[in-house]
Design a protein around this motif. Structure first.
Motif, mmCIF file in Angstrom:
data_model
loop_
_atom_site.group_PDB
_atom_site.id
_atom_site.type_symbol
_atom_site.label_atom_id
_atom_site.label_comp_id
_atom_site.label_asym_id
_atom_site.label_seq_id
_atom_site.Cartn_x
_atom_site.Cartn_y
_atom_site.Cartn_z
ATOM 1 N N GLY A 21 2.549 0.745 -6.642
ATOM 2 C CA GLY A 21 2.409 -0.535 -5.957
ATOM 3 C C GLY A 21 3.459 -1.535 -6.401
ATOM 4 O O GLY A 21 4.063 -1.403 -7.462
ATOM 5 N N THR A 22 3.645 -2.554 -5.555
ATOM 6 C CA THR A 22 4.662 -3.567 -5.837
ATOM 7 C C THR A 22 4.055 -4.898 -6.257
ATOM 8 O O THR A 22 4.783 -5.855 -6.484
ATOM 9 C CB THR A 22 5.555 -3.784 -4.599
ATOM 10 N N VAL A 30 -4.179 1.327 -5.904
ATOM 11 C CA VAL A 30 -3.751 2.694 -6.229
ATOM 12 C C VAL A 30 -4.627 3.258 -7.341
ATOM 13 O O VAL A 30 -5.054 4.412 -7.281
ATOM 14 C CB VAL A 30 -2.257 2.749 -6.606
ATOM 15 N N ASP A 31 -4.924 2.447 -8.340
ATOM 16 C CA ASP A 31 -5.754 2.892 -9.454
ATOM 17 C C ASP A 31 -7.160 3.262 -8.976
ATOM 18 O O ASP A 31 -7.700 4.309 -9.346
ATOM 19 C CB ASP A 31 -5.820 1.795 -10.520
ATOM 20 N N MET A 32 -7.754 2.428 -8.121
ATOM 21 C CA MET A 32 -9.096 2.720 -7.593
ATOM 22 C C MET A 32 -9.090 3.995 -6.756
ATOM 23 O O MET A 32 -9.987 4.836 -6.878
ATOM 24 C CB MET A 32 -9.614 1.551 -6.749
ATOM 25 N N ASP A 80 6.103 2.999 12.386
ATOM 26 C CA ASP A 80 6.824 4.242 12.679
ATOM 27 C C ASP A 80 5.899 5.456 12.789
ATOM 28 O O ASP A 80 6.349 6.575 12.986
ATOM 29 C CB ASP A 80 7.906 4.493 11.630
ATOM 30 N N GLY A 81 4.583 5.224 12.642
ATOM 31 C CA GLY A 81 3.621 6.310 12.767
ATOM 32 C C GLY A 81 3.269 6.988 11.456
ATOM 33 O O GLY A 81 2.384 7.828 11.409
ATOM 34 N N SER A 82 3.980 6.634 10.378
ATOM 35 C CA SER A 82 3.662 7.241 9.089
ATOM 36 C C SER A 82 2.375 6.628 8.549
ATOM 37 O O SER A 82 2.014 5.505 8.872
ATOM 38 C CB SER A 82 4.812 7.067 8.103
ATOM 39 N N LEU A 83 1.685 7.400 7.730
ATOM 40 C CA LEU A 83 0.414 6.964 7.166
ATOM 41 C C LEU A 83 0.552 6.714 5.670
ATOM 42 O O LEU A 83 1.428 7.282 5.021
ATOM 43 C CB LEU A 83 -0.653 8.035 7.392
ATOM 44 N N GLY A 84 -0.331 5.895 5.136
ATOM 45 C CA GLY A 84 -0.354 5.657 3.702
ATOM 46 C C GLY A 84 -1.375 4.608 3.342
ATOM 47 O O GLY A 84 -1.988 3.991 4.208
ATOM 48 N N PHE A 85 -1.561 4.418 2.058
ATOM 49 C CA PHE A 85 -2.510 3.428 1.568
ATOM 50 C C PHE A 85 -1.886 2.047 1.413
ATOM 51 O O PHE A 85 -2.569 1.047 1.525
ATOM 52 C CB PHE A 85 -3.090 3.868 0.218
ATOM 53 N N LEU A 90 5.287 4.654 0.191
ATOM 54 C CA LEU A 90 4.683 5.806 -0.475
ATOM 55 C C LEU A 90 4.154 5.417 -1.845
ATOM 56 O O LEU A 90 4.803 4.686 -2.591
ATOM 57 C CB LEU A 90 5.719 6.922 -0.617
ATOM 58 N N SER A 91 2.971 5.927 -2.170
ATOM 59 C CA SER A 91 2.372 5.631 -3.468
ATOM 60 C C SER A 91 1.831 6.906 -4.102
ATOM 61 O O SER A 91 1.672 7.935 -3.440
ATOM 62 C CB SER A 91 1.238 4.615 -3.313
#
Length: 135
Positions: A21-22, A30-32, A80-85, A90-91
């Protein structure tokens, strides 16, 4: 530096690779998520040692629903259609979930049938050149 706990290792490597994360809020998220994924891995960890592997495979939906349902709902789609949290990219959470998805589908090919976002994120992460080369 001597790291001896797997979750500490994951956090250390992810932080060094800028995958944690930033912002403090993203880092906590991210930790959870990483902790939820760790909880869901119980069935995967016990699988190789089980003498009743077929019955364990049958338990996958029941034993992973508590974690996979909320994780599915937390995944967002970028323009752009990409998935993520995370909105920032990216994480480690994306990679850890892809790892869990890989393990579950090896145990039972239909394990992710009720989780289309997790399935798509799994394909997206495993298609990354460095991950694909590793697998």
């Amino acid at each position: 530096l001597k790291l001896v706990q797997s979750q500490a290792m994951v956090r250390y490597v992810a932080q060094r690779g800028k995958l944690w994360g930033t912002s403090p809020e993203e880092s906590v998220l991210v930790d959870m998520i990483a902790e939820g994924i760790k909880d869901a891995r119980g069935i995967v960890v016990s699988f190789p040692f089980s003498v009743e592997q077929e019955s364990l495979v049958a338990e996958i939906p029941m034993r992973t629903r508590k974690q996979l349902g909320p994780l599915e709902s937390m995944i967002h789609s970028d323009e752009d259609g990409s998935l993520g949290f995370l909105l920032s990219g990216l994480s480690a959470a994306d990679i850890l979930l892809a790892e869990l998805a890989e393990e579950l589908t090896e145990m039972s090919p239909g394990a992710l049938s009720g989780y289309p976002k997790i399935s798509k994120l799994h394909k997206q992460v495993t298609a990354l050149p460095q991950i694909r080369a590793y697998l």
